[in-house]
Design a protein around this motif. Structure first.
Motif, short mmCIF file in Angstrom:
data_model
loop_
_atom_site.label_atom_id
_atom_site.label_comp_id
_atom_site.label_asym_id
_atom_site.label_seq_id
_atom_site.Cartn_x
_atom_site.Cartn_y
_atom_site.Cartn_z
N LYS A 376 36.22 43.79 43.20
CA LYS A 376 36.37 42.20 43.44
C LYS A 376 35.03 41.57 42.92
CE LYS A 376 40.04 41.90 46.75
NZ LYS A 376 40.24 43.23 46.36
N ASN A 397 42.32 36.50 38.47
CA ASN A 397 41.91 37.16 39.61
C ASN A 397 40.54 36.89 39.83
OD1 ASN A 397 44.33 38.58 40.21
ND2 ASN A 397 43.81 40.45 39.36
N TRP A 401 38.69 35.11 43.48
CA TRP A 401 37.77 35.83 44.26
C TRP A 401 36.62 34.84 44.41
CZ3 TRP A 401 38.85 40.61 40.90
CH2 TRP A 401 39.88 41.30 41.31
#
Ligand SMILES: O=C([O-])CC(=O)C(=O)O
Ligand SMILES: [Mg+2]
Length: 617
Positions: A376, A397, A401
């Motif tokens: 991440k 994504n 994050w």
């Protein structure tokens, strides 16, 4: 020898090489020259009669460029212009950096290299072959320019992200050196583009009837070392202090390690790319609001550029107060086999070992998706040469994050970029901090809150730093290019943004200001050389920063003032000639005779006084 001597301007050139683009000889036919200059140069009558303004010349050139349909046609048009009128070429480029750099450099230079043997028209730069070993000094002696200050060398084995292109890679040294001139004012005739013909692993090229290099397989690393040893000493023998930039070698580490302490050299792909990304990352980290220790960076690509960039950022994190181990642990490098770990089972190349993860508890992650989901990251770097590999899902994504995901798809040319700017903006809802290696256009986007804005991409291309690294090394007469000089180039770049550029959300200065920025980078590189005591031009040490910048500026080639330089030179000559007649009465002081003799020899004058003056001296 004066820059513009009548000898050079005579239509019968001494050698075919006299015409190559790194000489200024053909500028003698500049249609801007007034008639008295044409008479002096003996080009009177050889160009259309009217002495034109630059504005008129520019209008014609841009119109002609506009008539070219393909990028390669435009590339060729500009190459020919550089050959025919080098100062006009650089006037145009410096005035239209945003429009013209993509045509003479990344990305179009990539296509030109792929088709070099097909589109070849004229000699530019030098080619040195494995067959020339033992005689490199003699071949280098053929280069017609006496005062080379910098060379850019490739063996063509890894051209941009396009692979092994053999001697077709020549476009790269030519393009890079054109930017040294346009962006940092290194005189065009002081630059030497150099391509090594050491064979190619590209079978298609070896079988191409038009390919202009040797048909051999690439020589062995031991043979390459032997060749490079001879080359380095031949170059410095002819031009002591020459700055040597290595570019686009498939395995660039051995040459850099071997020569960095004994020659004034650097590798642009490891160090230049490292420094320029350092500059953008310093700004992006600041903008993210997160302290360095909270960043996690995934790098797709663990080659020379990937490792070079990661090491520069480690240095930045250390300077921000982290230990080396803490800093290093923020980096996750991914290569074709997945996350680089110490226990992956394959033998890691030396340069990857430093970043191999030890904290994976025996687990391995094989793909970018797996690594990204595991880590991440706050920072995603692309140095993989795999176009489009930063998929919409990965970008989304990153936005889930992070408030401001840092996304740098750095592979060149544009076709190899890991994502384009528009996708990065779209899939992160306009929140990404973005820089790419090749240029992308601005984009307008409406985010999920309904706000419509224009977004400006950063171009994290080494063109922001290598010109200043080169000029700083030349002007300080550095005996080496140290790590601090490289770091200084990136750090100074990060500080070079104006308030307006910061307001626009830029990570890099506007490209149109690159000459200004290169002066600051050059000053910082010189200061770093001074701190490391590798400078031999020691009188610069006592200058204030402002004086040093003015001095740098005064040493830079400015294509716009070249015609005036010529006018000054001819004016000086004419007044020297005017002084000759009183000398006929009595015996003149020796100093005057010597200066007249110099005028005569420099300018190859055939006036009636010549024999008399020469006999006096
Ligand atoms: O040439 C460029 O644009 C940047 C560079 O060094 C490379 O991609 O190898
Ligand atoms: Mg390169």
């Amino acid at each position: 020898m004066a820059r513009f001597s009548p000898q050079q301007s005579r239509p019968v050139h001494a050698t075919p090489f006299m015409n190559h683009s790194n000489t200024s000889s053909d500028a003698n036919y500049d249609t801007a020259n007034p008639s008295y200059i044409r008479k002096y140069l003996r080009t009177y009558g050889l160009t259309p009669p009217r002495a034109e303004s630059y504005e008129t010349q520019k209008t014609r050139c841009l119109a002609q460029l506009g008539l070219k349909n393909t990028s390669i046609d435009k590339f060729q048009y500009l190459s020919t212009l550089r050959k025919n009128n080098v100062h006009l070429f650089y006037r145009l480029v410096t005035d239209h950096l945003r429009e013209l750099t993509p045509l003479i450099y990344t990305p179009v230079v990539g296509e030109a290299c792929q088709r070099w043997s097909e589109i070849y028209q004229q000699p530019e730069g030098m080619y040195l072959s494995w067959e020339d070993r033992g005689n490199l000094a003699a071949v280098i002696a053929n280069w017609p320019q006496p005062n080379v200050e910098i060379t850019c060398i490739t063996d063509g084995s890894r051209i941009l992200g396009l692979g092994d292109l053999g001697i077709n890679g020549m476009g790269i040294p030519i393009g890079k050196l054109a930017l040294y001139t346009a962006c940092a004012g290194i005189r065009p005739e002081a630059t030497l583009p150099l391509t090594l013909d050491l064979g190619t692993g590209n079978k298609t090229l070896r079988e191409d009837p038009l390919y202009m290099g040797s048909r051999r397989e690439k020589i062995s690393p031991e043979e390459e070392r032997e060749f490079m040893d001879e080359l380095m000493s031949a170059l410095t023998e002819r031009w002591p202090g020459i700055v040597i930039q290595f570019e686009d070698f498939k395995n660039p580490f051995p040459a850099l390690e071997r020569y960095r302490d004994t020659y004034t050299c650097f590798n642009d792909d490891i160090q230049g790319t490292g420094a320029v990304i350092l500059g953008g990352v310093i700004n992006a980290v600041k903008r993210s609001g997160l302290p360095c220790k909270d960043h996690r960076a995934v790098f797709l690509g663990a080659g020379s550029a990937g490792v070079g960039v990661a090491k520069q950022i480690v240095e930045f994190f250390i300077r921000e107060g982290m230990t080396e181990d803490e800093a290093r642990s923020c980096f996750y490098l991914v290569d074709t086999k997945g996350l680089v770990t110490a226990d992956r089972g394959d033998k890691l190349a030396d340069h990857k070992v430093y970043f191999a993860r030890q904290d994976n508890a025996g687990q391995q992650w094989k793909t970018l998706e797996e690594v990204v989901n595991h880590v991440k990251p706050t920072i995603l770097m692309g140095l993989s040469t795999i176009g489009g590999v930063f998929t919409p899902e990965i970008l989304r994504n990153m936005a889930d994050w992070n408030t401001t995901p840092i996304i740098f798809p750095l592979s060149n040319p544009s076709s190899k970029s890991e994502c384009d700017f528009e996708s990065a903006v779209k899939y992160t809802d306009g929140r990404c901090l973005f820089a790419s290696g090749s240029p992308f256009p601005n984009c307008t986007f409406t985010n999920s809150a309904g706000e419509t804005k224009t977004y400006y991409p950063g171009q994290g291309n080494n063109m922001y730093v290598f010109p200043g690294i080169g000029l700083g090394s030349i002007l300080s007469k550095s005996v080496r290019v140290t790590d601090s000089m490289i770091y200084a180039s990136g750090e100074s770049l990060s500080a070079a943004l104006t308030a307006e550029e910061l307001e626009r959300g830029l990570l890099y200065p506007d490209i149109t200001r690159i000459r200004e920025v290169s002066i600051v980078v050059t000053r910082k590189v010189i200061r770093a050389a001074q701190n490391d005591k590798v400078d031999r031009e020691t009188h610069l040490r006592n200058m204030s920063d402002a004086d040093l910048e003015n001095w740098i500026k005064s040493r830079m080639y400015d294509p716009h003032t070249e015609v005036r330089e010529l006018e000054r030179e001819v004016g000086h000559l004419l007044s020297s000639l005017g002084n000759l007649s009183p000398l006929m009465n009595g015996s003149p002081p020796t100093r005057t005779v010597l200066s007249c003799k110099k005028v005569i020899l420099d300018h190859d004058l055939s006036c009636g006084l010549q024999d008399w003056i020469l006999s006096m001296a």
